[in-house]
Design a protein around this motif. Sequence first.
Motif, PDB file in Angstrom:
ATOM      1  N   GLU A  33      56.199  18.369  64.601  1.00  0.00           N
ATOM      2  CA  GLU A  33      56.137  18.045  63.181  1.00  0.00           C
ATOM      3  C   GLU A  33      55.093  16.974  62.887  1.00  0.00           C
ATOM      4  O   GLU A  33      54.673  16.815  61.754  1.00  0.00           O
ATOM      5  CB  GLU A  33      57.501  17.566  62.687  1.00  0.00           C
ATOM      6  CG  GLU A  33      58.538  18.658  62.652  1.00  0.00           C
ATOM      7  CD  GLU A  33      59.883  18.174  62.131  1.00  0.00           C
ATOM      8  OE1 GLU A  33      60.082  16.943  62.044  1.00  0.00           O
ATOM      9  OE2 GLU A  33      60.722  19.023  61.835  1.00  0.00           O
ATOM     10  N   ARG A  34      54.681  16.238  63.909  1.00  0.00           N
ATOM     11  CA  ARG A  34      53.786  15.093  63.693  1.00  0.00           C
ATOM     12  C   ARG A  34      52.399  15.254  64.301  1.00  0.00           C
ATOM     13  O   ARG A  34      51.485  14.522  63.953  1.00  0.00           O
ATOM     14  CB  ARG A  34      54.428  13.832  64.274  1.00  0.00           C
ATOM     15  CG  ARG A  34      55.792  13.469  63.705  1.00  0.00           C
ATOM     16  CD  ARG A  34      55.698  12.737  62.389  1.00  0.00           C
ATOM     17  NE  ARG A  34      54.844  11.581  62.418  1.00  0.00           N
ATOM     18  CZ  ARG A  34      55.200  10.381  62.893  1.00  0.00           C
ATOM     19  NH1 ARG A  34      56.418  10.178  63.354  1.00  0.00           N
ATOM     20  NH2 ARG A  34      54.344   9.386  62.881  1.00  0.00           N
ATOM     21  N   ARG A  46      50.263  13.394  61.434  1.00  0.00           N
ATOM     22  CA  ARG A  46      50.745  12.995  60.107  1.00  0.00           C
ATOM     23  C   ARG A  46      51.874  11.997  60.273  1.00  0.00           C
ATOM     24  O   ARG A  46      52.517  11.937  61.319  1.00  0.00           O
ATOM     25  CB  ARG A  46      51.149  14.197  59.269  1.00  0.00           C
ATOM     26  CG  ARG A  46      52.210  15.085  59.880  1.00  0.00           C
ATOM     27  CD  ARG A  46      52.375  16.307  59.004  1.00  0.00           C
ATOM     28  NE  ARG A  46      53.333  17.244  59.597  1.00  0.00           N
ATOM     29  CZ  ARG A  46      53.682  18.372  59.032  1.00  0.00           C
ATOM     30  NH1 ARG A  46      53.173  18.718  57.870  1.00  0.00           N
ATOM     31  NH2 ARG A  46      54.540  19.177  59.616  1.00  0.00           N
ATOM     32  N   SER A  88      54.750  11.764  58.642  1.00  0.00           N
ATOM     33  CA  SER A  88      56.099  12.334  58.543  1.00  0.00           C
ATOM     34  C   SER A  88      55.945  13.849  58.495  1.00  0.00           C
ATOM     35  O   SER A  88      54.835  14.361  58.347  1.00  0.00           O
ATOM     36  CB  SER A  88      56.820  11.835  57.292  1.00  0.00           C
ATOM     37  OG  SER A  88      56.237  12.413  56.130  1.00  0.00           O
ATOM     38  N   ALA A  89      57.064  14.566  58.585  1.00  0.00           N
ATOM     39  CA  ALA A  89      57.025  16.021  58.580  1.00  0.00           C
ATOM     40  C   ALA A  89      56.487  16.584  57.265  1.00  0.00           C
ATOM     41  O   ALA A  89      56.034  17.724  57.218  1.00  0.00           O
ATOM     42  CB  ALA A  89      58.413  16.578  58.860  1.00  0.00           C
ATOM     43  N   LYS A  90      56.508  15.781  56.200  1.00  0.00           N
ATOM     44  CA  LYS A  90      56.056  16.267  54.896  1.00  0.00           C
ATOM     45  C   LYS A  90      54.708  15.678  54.465  1.00  0.00           C
ATOM     46  O   LYS A  90      54.174  16.058  53.433  1.00  0.00           O
ATOM     47  CB  LYS A  90      57.117  15.976  53.838  1.00  0.00           C
ATOM     48  CG  LYS A  90      58.394  16.751  54.101  1.00  0.00           C
ATOM     49  CD  LYS A  90      59.424  16.524  53.033  1.00  0.00           C
ATOM     50  CE  LYS A  90      60.680  17.312  53.401  1.00  0.00           C
ATOM     51  NZ  LYS A  90      61.700  17.230  52.406  1.00  0.00           N
ATOM     52  N   LYS A 127      50.552  14.745  54.675  1.00  0.00           N
ATOM     53  CA  LYS A 127      49.347  15.532  54.924  1.00  0.00           C
ATOM     54  C   LYS A 127      48.814  15.248  56.326  1.00  0.00           C
ATOM     55  O   LYS A 127      48.905  14.134  56.832  1.00  0.00           O
ATOM     56  CB  LYS A 127      48.273  15.195  53.894  1.00  0.00           C
ATOM     57  CG  LYS A 127      48.600  15.703  52.518  1.00  0.00           C
ATOM     58  CD  LYS A 127      47.440  15.458  51.581  1.00  0.00           C
ATOM     59  CE  LYS A 127      47.779  16.012  50.209  1.00  0.00           C
ATOM     60  NZ  LYS A 127      46.657  15.912  49.296  1.00  0.00           N
TER      61      LYS A 127
END
Length: 133
Positions: free
Chosen positions: A20-21, A37, A39-41, A43
């Motif tokens: 995720e990162r 990135r 966090s998982a959300k 960019k």
Amino acid sequence: MALVVSAVLAQDGGVSDVQERASLTVQKDGARVLKVRDSAKAKWRPFMQVSADFTLEVIDLTDDKEGLVLLHNINAPAHAVEKNLKSGSERELLTADGLRVTDVDGGVALTGVQDGGTMVWVYDRKAKRFIAQ
């Protein structure tokens, strides 16, 4: 088109924190590009790039999730490091001649030559360290 080579799965077969990162891709010319990135959300942002002549492998996310455990040979010989995602600073974890990543029972191991003999170090994801075998 780039080939995504980062494939560290969680124990249950799902997506791991590191997936995720961090995203490691191989370009047509063989260069490896690492994007990260916060966090998982968040960019994706460029983090490291090496030419086809160099090794760059993602092994894990650090305990504090502020860095990655990587294998690279930018400053030969190849060595495993913790690399901070914000500052880019490195802390060496392991170095050996010819160090390379191998898969062992769904986990990660490093094989290399140290003190004249071939050694294998298995990465313990819970302890976040390499253990000599």
